[in-house]
Design a protein around this motif. Structure first.
Motif, PDB file in Angstrom:
ATOM      1  N   LEU A   1      50.397  75.645  65.834  1.00 40.57           N
ATOM      2  CA  LEU A   1      49.332  74.742  65.397  1.00 40.57           C
ATOM      3  C   LEU A   1      49.771  73.877  64.222  1.00 40.57           C
ATOM      4  CD1 LEU A   1      46.241  77.147  65.610  1.00 40.57           C
ATOM      5  CD2 LEU A   1      46.849  75.337  67.211  1.00 40.57           C
ATOM      6  N   HIS A   2      50.582  74.471  63.323  1.00 40.35           N
ATOM      7  CA  HIS A   2      51.023  73.728  62.135  1.00 40.35           C
ATOM      8  C   HIS A   2      51.885  72.524  62.477  1.00 40.35           C
ATOM      9  CE1 HIS A   2      50.371  77.380  59.243  1.00 40.35           C
ATOM     10  NE2 HIS A   2      49.259  76.932  59.789  1.00 40.35           N
ATOM     11  N   GLU A   3      52.473  72.542  63.665  1.00 39.92           N
ATOM     12  CA  GLU A   3      53.303  71.407  64.073  1.00 39.92           C
ATOM     13  C   GLU A   3      52.472  70.131  64.227  1.00 39.92           C
ATOM     14  OE1 GLU A   3      55.313  72.497  67.607  1.00 39.92           O
ATOM     15  OE2 GLU A   3      56.522  74.069  66.664  1.00 39.92           O
ATOM     16  N   HIS A   4      51.158  70.290  64.376  1.00 42.20           N
ATOM     17  CA  HIS A   4      50.275  69.137  64.567  1.00 42.20           C
ATOM     18  C   HIS A   4      49.459  68.838  63.308  1.00 42.20           C
ATOM     19  CE1 HIS A   4      51.182  69.185  68.856  1.00 42.20           C
ATOM     20  NE2 HIS A   4      50.984  70.506  68.830  1.00 42.20           N
ATOM     21  N   ILE A   5      49.823  69.466  62.194  1.00 43.10           N
ATOM     22  CA  ILE A   5      49.128  69.259  60.927  1.00 43.10           C
ATOM     23  C   ILE A   5      50.114  68.696  59.912  1.00 43.10           C
ATOM     24  CG2 ILE A   5      47.812  70.326  59.056  1.00 43.10           C
ATOM     25  CD1 ILE A   5      47.057  72.551  61.036  1.00 43.10           C
ATOM     26  N   ALA A   6      49.745  67.620  59.259  1.00 48.49           N
ATOM     27  CA  ALA A   6      50.586  67.017  58.203  1.00 48.49           C
ATOM     28  C   ALA A   6      49.836  67.081  56.877  1.00 48.49           C
ATOM     29  CB  ALA A   6      50.937  65.583  58.548  1.00 48.49           C
TER      30      ALA A   6
ATOM     31  N   MET B   1      51.460  55.892  59.322  1.00 46.82           N
ATOM     32  CA  MET B   1      51.436  55.356  60.672  1.00 46.82           C
ATOM     33  C   MET B   1      52.698  55.713  61.464  1.00 46.82           C
ATOM     34  SD  MET B   1      48.615  53.966  61.347  1.00 46.82           S
ATOM     35  CE  MET B   1      47.175  53.144  60.698  1.00 46.82           C
ATOM     36  N   GLN B   2      53.770  56.061  60.756  1.00 45.90           N
ATOM     37  CA  GLN B   2      55.012  56.415  61.427  1.00 45.90           C
ATOM     38  C   GLN B   2      55.025  57.867  61.894  1.00 45.90           C
ATOM     39  OE1 GLN B   2      58.202  55.406  58.753  1.00 45.90           O
ATOM     40  NE2 GLN B   2      57.513  53.293  58.503  1.00 45.90           N
ATOM     41  N   VAL B   3      54.021  58.639  61.466  1.00 42.15           N
ATOM     42  CA  VAL B   3      53.950  60.041  61.866  1.00 42.15           C
ATOM     43  C   VAL B   3      53.440  60.131  63.298  1.00 42.15           C
ATOM     44  CG1 VAL B   3      52.901  62.273  61.379  1.00 42.15           C
ATOM     45  CG2 VAL B   3      53.549  60.748  59.500  1.00 42.15           C
ATOM     46  N   THR B   4      54.136  60.885  64.130  1.00 41.50           N
ATOM     47  CA  THR B   4      53.744  61.047  65.536  1.00 41.50           C
ATOM     48  C   THR B   4      53.385  62.500  65.820  1.00 41.50           C
ATOM     49  OG1 THR B   4      56.048  61.402  66.176  1.00 41.50           O
ATOM     50  CG2 THR B   4      55.221  59.133  66.267  1.00 41.50           C
ATOM     51  N   ASP B   5      52.607  62.681  66.856  1.00 40.18           N
ATOM     52  CA  ASP B   5      52.207  64.012  67.317  1.00 40.18           C
ATOM     53  C   ASP B   5      51.512  64.806  66.215  1.00 40.18           C
ATOM     54  OD1 ASP B   5      51.884  65.865  69.305  1.00 40.18           O
ATOM     55  OD2 ASP B   5      53.731  66.952  68.843  1.00 40.18           O
ATOM     56  N   VAL B   6      50.714  64.123  65.409  1.00 34.89           N
ATOM     57  CA  VAL B   6      49.920  64.774  64.366  1.00 34.89           C
ATOM     58  C   VAL B   6      48.453  64.564  64.687  1.00 34.89           C
ATOM     59  CG1 VAL B   6      49.238  64.685  61.941  1.00 34.89           C
ATOM     60  CG2 VAL B   6      51.642  64.617  62.559  1.00 34.89           C
TER      61      VAL B   6
END
Length: 571
Positions: A454-459, A480-485
């Motif tokens: 789950l943490h992989e989708h949290i920034a 905006m450059q962050v993906t899959d979040v």
């Protein structure tokens, strides 16, 4: 039953109270002279010493301004006495100054010498209002490079203004001191210029060498006396001060018609700004030289300087300010109360009554020599070197203020210098701010577990420093450059400064991310920032009112629940 009169009295009571409070804070009081019984000897010596130093300067600045030596002397007496009694400093000495001369020369060239008294009264009224409104503390926000830059510019301008006097030549037309000096050089009769130049050289040599021989000698007065005696003995054909009044003029209300005041309003504003600025800076210097005495009351100082300018204008003088050089002499001579500054004005008045015929024989070129030395001493080379080496920002502000003072005027220089310093300070603060992505620390989680996935989708992002509009847009570009979040947690506890522009941009960031389907959680919003955040709608932009957290673990747990639901729905 409450009567209308009682209601009116109740309504005006806070206003009346405020007026009485302001009056108590700005009017003279008995405590001003509490130490006089034990300090009167030191104050007597200091006052007499300052008067000796002030005499040639008052005459010189009066001549340089274009109004005349008598006006400079009247200003030193009247404004010096009024400011000493009503001002907020125990040590400040006021009178005509070089900085004010720089502003007055173009006013005289544009509107004539008769306009100066009107400008003094108008400017004095503005300064009084500034003191009553509590504007005296604003001088603390003027950066050091700005103060030094305009001081150096004043020094150079004063030196340029002495070219016609030093050469005993009629001043060329114009308002800018540099251009006037160049045009004057083209008009000089060099076959006769050696006489005034010889007197200038004599004064410069004496003022430079006498303090090295004996520090306590009033070098400027001695130099002027020697130059005058030399000119009389050699029968030099040089222009003298001319007839001075043997008494103070009768106070007269200057012309204050609507036409006159509307034409002079911009000049009065410039004079008022300079009078307030230089007086408060001079008082600050005095406070630093005498740490054991009460500090200057800045708002009372403005009221006193404003009244001094009004009085000077009524007596036909020129605008006055606190004089840094004379104030420094006053402190070094042992002054302890404002009686010393008042006495300096009394001594100058005695000179008017007893020695006017002698003073009238002083060559103008001798006064030019005094002011040239004064101008050179205003340019503190070690201070300039220190600022230039301190960094590009300080050096840029110093040079910009210096150049603007010479090319334009002092008020524009201070305004531009403060604006440049503010922009550079904001730029430095913005650079010190930052957006940092942080790992989600949970040592008990192993790779491959549900929470780890789950943490992989949290920034988690931490914002530090000041939050300005430009920075938020930069942060948004990075986000905006962050993906899959699917969830972004913004940690705001490190934000020290948050203004309306920064809060508005933060609301835009939240809205932009949530339009992309990214849930935004805010953590650690400071209490002092909550009002501005609520006012501009940051909290309204959140998907839910509960998306605001005090602790990071709570925010992470909530973020996991969002990711879990989105995975289930998406799956």
């Amino acid at each position: 039953m409450t009567t209308p009169a009682a209601t009116l009295a109740t309504a005006t009571h806070p206003v009346a109270t405020a007026v009485r409070t302001a009056a108590r804070r700005t009017l003279p009081r008995r405590a001003d002279y509490a130490d006089l019984p034990r300090t009167w000897r030191a104050d007597l010596v200091a006052g007499a010493t300052v008067a000796v130093v002030a005499l040639p300067l008052a005459l010189g600045f009066g001549v340089t301004s274009g109004v005349g030596a008598a006006a400079g002397l009247v200003t030193a007496i009247v404004a010096g006495l009024v400011a000493a009694v009503f001002g907020g400093s125990n040590l400040q000495v006021s009178g005509p100054t070089g900085a004010m001369t720089v502003v007055l020369v173009p006013i005289v060239a544009r509107y004539g010498p008769e306009s100066v008294a009107t400008v003094a009264v108008m400017a004095g009224g503005l300064v009084v209002v500034g003191g009553l409104l509590g504007l005296g503390r604003l001088v603390a926000y003027i950066p050091w490079p700005v103060v030094e830059g305009f001081t150096f510019g004043i020094g150079v301008t004063i030196a340029l203004q002495q070219v016609p006097l030093a050469l005993d030549t009629a001043k060329a037309d114009g308002e800018n001191a540099g251009l006037v000096a160049l045009r004057t050089l083209a008009l000089v009769d060099w076959s006769a210029a050696w006489r005034p130049l010889a007197l200038v050289a004599l004064v410069v040599v004496l003022m430079t060498m006498l303090p090295r021989w004996r520090r306590g000698i009033p070098a400027s007065l001695v130099a002027v006396v020697v130059a005058t005696v030399a000119a009389e003995a050699a029968h030099l054909d040089t222009t003298r001060i001319g007839t001075l009044p043997s008494t103070l003029p009768t106070p007269t209300l200057p012309l204050l018609t609507p036409e006159a005041t509307s034409a002079l309003v911009s000049a009065a504003v410039a004079v008022a700004a300079l009078a307030a600025l230089e007086s408060l800076l001079s008082a600050r210097v005095a406070d630093g030289m005498a740490d054991d005495l009460p500090r200057t009351e800045p708002n009372r100082e403005l009221v006193g300087q404003g009244l001094a300018n009004v009085a000077s204008g009524l007596f036909g003088g020129i605008p006055a300010t606190g004089a840094i050089a004379r104030t420094a002499v006053n402190v070094r001579s042992g002054a302890r109360t404002r009686a010393a500054a008042a006495l300096h004005a009394v001594v100058l008045a005695v000179v008017v009554l007893a020695a006017a015929p002698l003073v009238s024989r002083i060559p103008l070129s001798a006064l030019a020599g005094v002011l040239l030395v004064t101008a050179v001493r205003m340019v503190d080379v070690p201070t300039a070197r220190a600022i230039l080496r301190s960094g590009r920002s300080g050096a840029l502000v110093l040079l910009l203020t210096f150049a603007t003072t010479i090319v334009f005027d002092l008020v524009v220089a201070v305004e531009l210098g403060v604006a440049a310093a503010a922009v550079l300070a904001l730029r430095a603060m913005a650079r010190a701010s930052g957006l940092h992505r942080e790992p989600i620390d949970d040592p008990e989680l192993d790779a491959g577990t549900e929470h780890a996935l789950l943490h992989e989708h949290i920034a988690v992002y931490r914002i530090d420093g000041a939050l300005f509009f430009a920075d938020v847009r930069r942060f948004l570009d990075e986000l905006m450059q962050v993906t899959d979040v699917r969830v972004v947690v913004l940690r705001l506890s490190g934000v020290r400064v948050l203004d309306a522009s920064g809060a508005n941009a933060l609301a835009q960031v939240v809205a932009d991310l949530q339009r992309r389907g990214v849930v935004v959680l805010l953590k650690g919003l400071r209490p002092e920032h909550r009002r501005v955040v609520e006012a501009v709608g940051v909290l309204d932009a959140l998907q839910h009112e509960k998306h605001l957290f005090d602790t990071l673990p709570d925010a992470i747990e909530h973020a996991r629940s969002h990711v879990r639901r989105s995975v289930v729905v998406g799956g």
